[in-house]
Write an enzyme that holds these catalytic residues in place. Structure first.
Site, mmCIF file in Angstrom:
data_model
loop_
_atom_site.group_PDB
_atom_site.id
_atom_site.type_symbol
_atom_site.label_atom_id
_atom_site.label_comp_id
_atom_site.label_asym_id
_atom_site.label_seq_id
_atom_site.Cartn_x
_atom_site.Cartn_y
_atom_site.Cartn_z
ATOM 1 N N ARG A 187 7.567 0.738 3.745
ATOM 2 C CA ARG A 187 8.769 1.299 3.166
ATOM 3 C C ARG A 187 9.055 2.770 3.581
ATOM 4 N NH1 ARG A 187 7.423 -0.952 -2.612
ATOM 5 N NH2 ARG A 187 5.442 -0.599 -1.640
ATOM 6 N N ASP A 233 0.307 -10.401 3.451
ATOM 7 C CA ASP A 233 -0.065 -9.878 2.089
ATOM 8 C C ASP A 233 -1.391 -10.431 1.729
ATOM 9 O OD1 ASP A 233 0.983 -7.930 -0.260
ATOM 10 O OD2 ASP A 233 -0.114 -9.577 -0.991
ATOM 11 N N TYR A 273 -5.721 -10.421 -9.634
ATOM 12 C CA TYR A 273 -3.960 -10.885 -9.568
ATOM 13 C C TYR A 273 -3.912 -12.256 -10.251
ATOM 14 C CZ TYR A 273 -3.365 -6.313 -7.262
ATOM 15 O OH TYR A 273 -3.221 -5.229 -6.912
HETATM 16 O O1 CP3 Z 1 0.830 -2.346 7.149
HETATM 17 C C1 CP3 Z 1 -0.197 -2.860 6.458
HETATM 18 O O2 CP3 Z 1 -1.229 -2.396 6.148
HETATM 19 C C2 CP3 Z 1 -0.013 -4.554 6.366
HETATM 20 C C3 CP3 Z 1 0.690 -5.054 5.263
HETATM 21 C C4 CP3 Z 1 -0.189 -5.140 3.910
HETATM 22 C C5 CP3 Z 1 0.565 -5.523 2.830
HETATM 23 N N1 CP3 Z 1 -0.292 -5.780 1.694
HETATM 24 C C6 CP3 Z 1 2.358 -5.553 2.713
HETATM 25 C C7 CP3 Z 1 3.001 -5.360 1.573
HETATM 26 C C8 CP3 Z 1 -1.251 -5.266 3.530
HETATM 27 C C9 CP3 Z 1 -2.694 -5.101 4.388
HETATM 28 C C10 CP3 Z 1 -1.319 -5.743 2.280
HETATM 29 C C11 CP3 Z 1 -2.689 -5.670 1.180
HETATM 30 C C12 CP3 Z 1 -2.573 -5.868 -0.259
HETATM 31 N N2 CP3 Z 1 -1.748 -6.464 -0.883
HETATM 32 C C13 CP3 Z 1 -3.498 -5.351 -0.933
HETATM 33 C C14 CP3 Z 1 -5.042 -4.627 -0.674
HETATM 34 C C15 CP3 Z 1 -4.363 -3.298 -0.200
HETATM 35 C C16 CP3 Z 1 -4.177 -2.417 -1.149
HETATM 36 O O3 CP3 Z 1 -2.964 -1.693 -0.648
HETATM 37 O O4 CP3 Z 1 -4.661 -2.098 -2.134
HETATM 38 C C17 CP3 Z 1 -3.154 -5.515 -2.342
HETATM 39 C C18 CP3 Z 1 -3.814 -5.316 -3.605
HETATM 40 C C19 CP3 Z 1 -1.803 -6.187 -2.210
HETATM 41 C C20 CP3 Z 1 -0.970 -6.698 -3.230
HETATM 42 C C21 CP3 Z 1 0.402 -6.148 -3.214
HETATM 43 N N3 CP3 Z 1 1.341 -6.392 -2.253
HETATM 44 C C22 CP3 Z 1 0.724 -5.161 -4.313
HETATM 45 C C23 CP3 Z 1 -0.090 -4.750 -5.458
HETATM 46 C C24 CP3 Z 1 2.066 -4.997 -4.092
HETATM 47 C C25 CP3 Z 1 2.858 -4.005 -4.736
HETATM 48 C C26 CP3 Z 1 2.679 -2.616 -4.584
HETATM 49 C C27 CP3 Z 1 3.463 -2.121 -3.407
HETATM 50 O O5 CP3 Z 1 2.999 -1.446 -2.483
HETATM 51 O O6 CP3 Z 1 4.797 -2.570 -3.475
HETATM 52 C C28 CP3 Z 1 2.315 -5.608 -2.703
HETATM 53 C C29 CP3 Z 1 3.794 -5.636 -2.057
HETATM 54 C C30 CP3 Z 1 3.591 -5.253 -0.555
HETATM 55 N N4 CP3 Z 1 2.558 -5.782 0.355
HETATM 56 C C31 CP3 Z 1 4.692 -4.663 0.177
HETATM 57 C C32 CP3 Z 1 4.195 -4.505 1.383
HETATM 58 C C33 CP3 Z 1 4.772 -3.775 2.883
HETATM 59 C C34 CP3 Z 1 5.658 -3.842 -0.475
HETATM 60 C C35 CP3 Z 1 6.932 -4.800 -0.697
HETATM 61 C C36 CP3 Z 1 8.115 -4.663 -0.018
HETATM 62 O O7 CP3 Z 1 8.118 -4.228 1.011
HETATM 63 O O8 CP3 Z 1 9.203 -5.296 -0.462
#
Ligand code: CP3
Length: 367
Positions: A54, A100, A176
């Site tokens: 984002r 994700d 989760y």
């Molecule tokens: O660029 C990258 O690193 C690749 C994409 C990626 C995402 N999630 C995209 C994402 C990766 C590697 C993840 C891993 C992930 N997802 C983890 C482990 C790493 C970490 O960051 O702790 C975890 C715990 C998740 C679960 C998750 N997904 C959470 C807790 C959230 C909400 C928090 C947030 O940042 O909004 C997500 C959503 C998420 N995953 C987004 C993205 C780009 C944001 C959502 C959006 O764009 O609307």
């Protein structure tokens, strides 16, 4: 070495090179993979966790056109496009698949949704009997679009850029699934594991098996290396860390290596602190990701001595920019730059990080 110079070398296919930073063999030279093979690079390769996200206006432009985060994970053309965006803009040495960690519970039939601004929501799995009834394998047809994304990215990626796939650590994914959401201390999953160790072990077993299948298929579709994100590893007490983080990760690593000898695997047990030593001693991984809280002398002497490392700039130092950012970059390079290092953040980039700060970081790392 400048980025341009590096890419000149990497474009020379099938050339047998030797010396620091060069790979003997037929593959295209990728500095990030050289580090995973234990070879220090004079300029550390760099990428950022959550680099497809984002903070990028071009990501937001695509994100707006899609209903939910999960829809985007399963739309290969869009997922491939946002995977490539940070490579085009910044010339990172690694591209991480846009997906994700929660696609795995989704493929196990759990309801997963992302509420804007609130993070993920799942139907809580807090009943031992329901846990014992989980399907034993993920529905691979659900995950098929992700392998298609990998093929699309692979076709477009500049030759020197390593392509990373990933999954969540079983423990982190389980936190989760049990709570149905992220919590600050993962108390629901920790409590459940103490109260119902057999049911919880069953969940962890299913997640470990589904995660190794998923990683093997990602590698077969074309990623060069995989990272296991165990974001909530650090919250576990030492015995629980061994049982719910190290043991299932060991099983994933063994399964992947059996199916794909020579697979490159990075482990990231965020917050593990002094338990990092057990993690690298107990696991046959190629590199370990360090979060920003790790003491740098400890990281160099106890961890990097055993394994290549990746990390660990504080995402908030990147957010702050200015002198704090320069100091943070310099501290990582001074402590860890003398050995095999992939420069990265200590956790994902924050959405409100200015792009100019990412450019400042890259300039500082690449000199
Ligand atoms: O660029 C990258 O690193 C690749 C994409 C990626 C995402 N999630 C995209 C994402 C990766 C590697 C993840 C891993 C992930 N997802 C983890 C482990 C790493 C970490 O960051 O702790 C975890 C715990 C998740 C679960 C998750 N997904 C959470 C807790 C959230 C909400 C928090 C947030 O940042 O909004 C997500 C959503 C998420 N995953 C987004 C993205 C780009 C944001 C959502 C959006 O764009 O609307």
């Amino acid at each position: 070495m400048s980025q341009t110079h590096r890419h000149t070398i990497t474009n020379t296919k099938n050339l047998v090179l030797s010396g620091e930073g060069c790979l003997i063999g037929e593959s295209v030279h990728k500095p990030l993979l050289d580090v995973l093979n234990g070879n220090r690079q004079s300029v550390p390769p760099v990428w950022m966790m959550r680099q497809a996200g984002r903070y990028l206006p071009e990501y937001m432009a695509i994100r707006k056109t899609v209903g939910s985060m999960l829809d985007m994970c399963f739309a290969p053309k869009l997922a491939a496009e946002v995977t490539l965006q940070p490579i085009r803009r910044f010339g990172f040495d690694g591209a991480i698949l846009f997906s994700d960690i929660l696609v795995v519970p989704h493929a196990l039939g759990r309801l997963v949704r992302f509420e804007t601004g609130e993070g993920p929501r799942l139907d809580p799995l807090d009943d031992p009997a329901a846990m014992m009834k989980l399907p034993s394998a993920a529905d691979d047809s659900v995950l098929a679009p992700i392998y298609e994304t990998i093929r699309l990215v692979k076709a477009e990626l500049p030759p020197g850029v390593a392509f990373l796939g990933f999954c969540g650590g079983p423990w982190t994914v389980a936190t989760y699934m049990v709570a149905g959401r992220g919590t600050t201390d993962q108390a629901p999953a920790r409590l459940f594991a103490y109260r119902h160790p057999e049911a919880f072990a069953h969940l962890i077993d299913i997640l470990a098996a589904a995660s190794s299948d998923y990683l093997i298929r990602q590698i077969r579709a074309g990623v060069d290396a995989v990272q296991i994100f165990d974001t909530w590893a650090g919250i576990l007490a030492p015995d629980e860390f061994e049982r719910w983080c190290i043991a299932p990760t060991r099983r994933i690593v063994a399964d992947v290596r059996r199916a794909v000898p020579g697979a490159k695997i990075i482990g990231f047990p965020r917050g593990a602190g002094s338990k990092l030593k057990h993690y690298v001693e107990g696991l046959d991984i190629d590199a370990v990701g360090l979060d920003w809280m790790v003491d740098l002398d400890f990281a160099r002497d106890e961890i990097q001595r055993r394994r290549p490392v990746q990390g660990n700039l504080d995402p908030l130092a990147l957010r702050a920019g200015g002198a704090a950012l320069d100091r943070g970059v310099d501290a990582v390079l001074a402590s860890l730059g003398g050995g095999p290092l992939v420069f990265n953040l200590g956790h994902g980039i924050l959405p409100d990080t200015p792009i100019a700060h990412v450019e400042q970081m890259l300039k500082r790392v690449r000199g």
